[in-house]
Design an enzyme around this catalytic site. Sequence first.
Site, PDB file in Angstrom:
ATOM      1  CE1 TYR A 145      -4.239  -5.015  -4.122  1.00  0.00           C
ATOM      2  CE2 TYR A 145      -5.658  -5.142  -5.705  1.00  0.00           C
ATOM      3  CZ  TYR A 145      -5.216  -5.255  -4.455  1.00  0.00           C
ATOM      4  OH  TYR A 145      -6.543  -5.032  -3.880  1.00  0.00           O
ATOM      5  CE  LYS A 192       0.699  -6.689  10.602  1.00  0.00           C
ATOM      6  NZ  LYS A 192       0.282  -6.843  11.548  1.00  0.00           N
ATOM      7  CG  ASP A 225      -2.921  -5.013  13.194  1.00  0.00           C
ATOM      8  OD1 ASP A 225      -2.291  -3.964  12.720  1.00  0.00           O
ATOM      9  OD2 ASP A 225      -2.138  -6.116  13.449  1.00  0.00           O
ATOM     10  CG  ASP A 249      -8.909  -3.672  -2.974  1.00  0.00           C
ATOM     11  OD1 ASP A 249     -10.160  -2.613  -3.037  1.00  0.00           O
ATOM     12  OD2 ASP A 249      -9.005  -3.809  -4.448  1.00  0.00           O
TER      13      ASP A 249
END
Length: 507
Positions: A145, A192, A225, A249
């Site tokens: 972002y 991740k 995930d 988000d």
Amino acid sequence: MKNDAPQTLLNDAVNAPVDTWVPITVAHGDGIGPEIMAATLKVLAAAGARIVPETIEIGENMYLAGHSSGIAPEAWDSLRRTQVFLKAPITTPSGGGYKSLNVTIRKTLGLYANVRPCVSYAPFVATQHPKLNLVIVRENEEDLYAGIEHRQTDEVFQCLKLITRPGCEKIVRYAFEYARAHGRKKVTCMSKDNIMKMTDGLFHQVFDEIRTEYPEIATEHMIIDIGAARLATKPEQFDVIVTPNLYGDILSDIAAEMTGSVGLAGSANIGEHVAMFEAIHGSAPDIAGQGIANPSGLLLGAVMMLVHIGQPEVAERIHNAWLCTIEDGQVTTDLHQASAGTVPLGCMAFADAVIERLGRVPQHFATVRYQAPTPQSNQTDQAPKRPLYLRAPAAAKALVGVDVFVHEGKRTVKALAGQLQAASTPALQLQMITNRGVKVWPQGFPETFCTDHWRCRFTATSAQGTIGQRDIVELMAALTDAGIDVIKTENLCTFNGVQGFALGQGQ
Ligand code: NAD
């Protein structure tokens, strides 16, 4: 409200004397915004909130008046003066050229933590996850972002993912302080870092460092995930989740939706100086002006605001009255279930129903108890306040090479490598070429798909293994003379002897 200790976890509003009236900035927004704000302010007034609202205009009218971020310059004065913002949703006009007002406000005012409690209210609100009760603490300023995007070649577009140590430390510490202040038992970090070992790896590493300061709080790390999959199927496993911006988000919308209605959740955007409180949903133009919108998300955002400004007893009165209203089956139309015998109310009638129940505590749900947050809860008044972030001494940095990104759509990698080798300078030698991160030279695979964007790694030839900036300039001059289309370079450095760059995939 004053804030003379901006480097601490929450601002000084929490220490305001109980009889202090606190100025807040209010924006009524677009669509259903004015309806739900009127309902919310009515409940706040009836509950005895000691606030002095100052109104600013933001949103669609401001966009259409030519303010590309949806906010007029003078509105910032109010926000910077009050440092507390209660914001109704706004409509972003369709078409290009309009920047996200939320992102602008968050980043301009340094609102680094997005806090979104998600709670199921079964059986009064239909949900497949009746035990869901968790808080997502999302990093709010950086990650993808940062908005740094470039088109680099005919085929390749890039968005820079920036993760900083201050950003990680602030958000992770905030999550633990939030858990401690709100009696939460576990903080789960999601990242991740099995793939993004340096950026998400830093987030995970900072989590591992900071969690040792909170021995009473259980901790775990999950790859995003599997974490998201577990959230969707067993949300009751989670308590507080802390995660970088993009994952947060996505996860927070999923979690809010799982509770039964987007109209239910409020959120806080917390900074060192300013805090913003809102509903999670948008301006719902499809139901605007009908008087049927659910004001609960904004009202619960306002409850978080009252705790933040040091009025926890008012927050408690409103939250408990709101729970009583839901328990009594008095709901807005979005939550109405004829089979469950609920009574559908309009927006303002629902607010009146909450007001009627002020002073009551719920029978089915647990009674809510708030205290003015003491996020520095492990510290006494005598002890110095722990800073949000302490800048570490600069590391010993050594330049050991350079990645040169090249736009080349015609030649084979072998031909490109030959040309790069021929143009190399004595200080730097071509070590490898990757395409979309995968090593394709030397010893690439013919099966690897290649686009027109090559990362060409040059490393120092000197015995010490280091180069100077001028060596890179000379290499650039040589590559330019050879007709190579250089897009950009990235310096390869070590920091205190530790490699500050990733290997190529397959290297
Ligand atoms: P939305 O959240 O406004 O509406 C989605 C659906 O949920 C609609 O069917 C709507 O009727 C319903 N809904 C939303 N809030 C409700 C409430 N309080 N009570 C009852 N039903 C409710 O999302 P959208 O339609 O995708 O977006 C509409 C506008 O809102 C867009 O311009 C978007 O940019 C903007 N938006 C603003 C914010 C914000 O200001 N924070 C956030 C999201 C979207």
